[in-house]
Design an enzyme around this catalytic site. Structure first.
Site, PDB file in Angstrom:
ATOM      1  N   CYS A   1      -4.104  34.483 -13.700  1.00 53.81           N
ATOM      2  CA  CYS A   1      -2.839  34.376 -13.004  1.00 53.81           C
ATOM      3  C   CYS A   1      -1.866  35.757 -13.325  1.00 53.81           C
ATOM      4  O   CYS A   1      -1.194  35.636 -14.443  1.00 53.81           O
ATOM      5  CB  CYS A   1      -1.925  33.091 -13.068  1.00 53.81           C
TER       6      CYS A   1
ATOM      7  N   CYS B   1       1.714  34.877 -13.659  1.00 52.60           N
ATOM      8  CA  CYS B   1       2.172  34.292 -14.919  1.00 52.60           C
ATOM      9  C   CYS B   1       2.044  35.200 -16.144  1.00 52.60           C
ATOM     10  O   CYS B   1       2.798  35.206 -16.992  1.00 52.60           O
ATOM     11  CB  CYS B   1       1.036  32.935 -15.232  1.00 52.60           C
ATOM     12  N   ASP B   2       0.977  36.011 -16.267  1.00 54.72           N
ATOM     13  CA  ASP B   2       0.793  37.042 -17.570  1.00 54.72           C
ATOM     14  C   ASP B   2       0.808  38.307 -17.266  1.00 54.72           C
ATOM     15  O   ASP B   2       0.705  38.831 -18.270  1.00 54.72           O
ATOM     16  CB  ASP B   2      -0.716  36.331 -17.925  1.00 54.72           C
TER      17      ASP B   2
END
Length: 310
Positions: free
Chosen positions: A136, A139-140
């Site tokens: 993701c 997300c990261d």
């Protein structure tokens, strides 16, 4: 577990969508139970640092956030059962939820089983999650600010991830097994114009190079068979997701990708059955959108319960 007990609501899945549903349901006075086969949090629990969920200015560990969500729901009376759901009978109300340990009965059902990322299927992949391998970008991605990263895939998700990462990382290498992107045309020009995005066509990843963390990728040209090595600090696997919906096939309407068809009101094709979080058809799959679904589902479930005959 009492097989004869009739719940107002059974929530299948104990991720952020599931436990938000349980929280709102319990606070509304509904008799609710969450069925989770492993532990609270789902995919969120595997993320060591979450920086894009509001209220945590220093970020929060996904497992810790999951436990907080579970305890918060249970503080208002929600119950939790470790049970692997194998099937459902949604042909009549009360609905029957079948597990390996018995049946649960409910007036409403909320499905919050999420979707798992498709993996490369390479040795060491699971061990490298959070150590240079991610699924993701939103997300990261920030963990790779100013670093060199790769994106594997050629669809809309991969293209969107590459664009996002181009604004964060030093360089982005997009690896695709074909000679052109499958992503819609809207992504092509921005990617081509991004000065730090490179393309490796007709190639697949055959090996993850690492010591304690990922250090690079071994690539194979699918046309010539030639092998090459790409050094990078991180790789984002963007080859699709697999919704956890096998137990409702033939019971609920699914889209071609296997996701449960449900709009912003979370209502599925069966009245009184709702889908929340990553398992339903939606354009953005994030923790914050999952928890929003939970609140909506309870509102809709209350309206449905009010319509049932006493």
């Amino acid at each position: 577990m009492s097989e004869k007990h009739l719940y107002d609501m059974v929530v299948v899945g104990g991720g952020p969508a599931g436990y938000t549903t349980a929280l709102y349901a319990a606070r509304a006075g509904l008799d609710v139970v969450v069925l989770e086969k492993l532990s609270a949090g789902g995919q969120m629990a595997l993320t060591t640092q979450i920086d894009n969920y509001p209220g945590f200015d220093e970020g929060v560990d996904g497992f810790e956030l999951a436990e907080k969500m579970q305890r918060q729901a249970e503080r208002f009376g929600s119950k939790s059962e470790f049970a692997d759901v194998t099937g459902m009978d949604l042909t009549r109300n009360p609905y029957v939820i079948q597990t390996e340990d018995g049946e649960f009965h409910a007036r409403t059902v909320v499905i919050a089983t999420g979707a798992d990322p498709r993996e490369l299927g390479l040795p060491g992949e699971k061990a490298l999650v959070g150590k240079g391998l991610a699924y993701c970008a939103s997300c990261d991605g920030m963990f790779y600010k100013g670093k060199d990263v790769a994106v594997v895939g050629g669809g809309n998700t991969a293209a969107a991830d590459a664009l996002l990462l181009s604004r964060i990382a030093r360089t982005v290498t997009l690896i695709h097994r074909r000679d052109t992107l499958r992503a819609t045309k809207v992504y092509h020009e921005p990617l081509m114009k991004a000065g730090n995005v490179n393309f490796v066509w007709n190639s697949t990843v055959t090996e993850l190079l690492h010591d304690e963390k990922l250090t690079g990728l071994r690539l194979k040209n699918v046309q010539t068979g030639a092998l090459s090595t790409l050094s990078c600090d991180g790789v984002f696997v963007s080859i699709g997701r697999k919704p956890s919906t096998s137990f409702v096939k033939g019971q609920l309407a699914l889209d071609p990708g296997g996701y449960i068809i449900a709009g912003e009101n979370t209502q599925t094709s069966v009245p009184g059955v709702f889908a929340v979080g990553d398992v339903r058809t939606k354009s953005v799959r994030q923790i914050v959108t999952a928890v929003a679904d939970g609140a909506v589902a309870v509102h809709m479930a209350e309206e449905y319960l009010a319509s049932l005959k006493p």
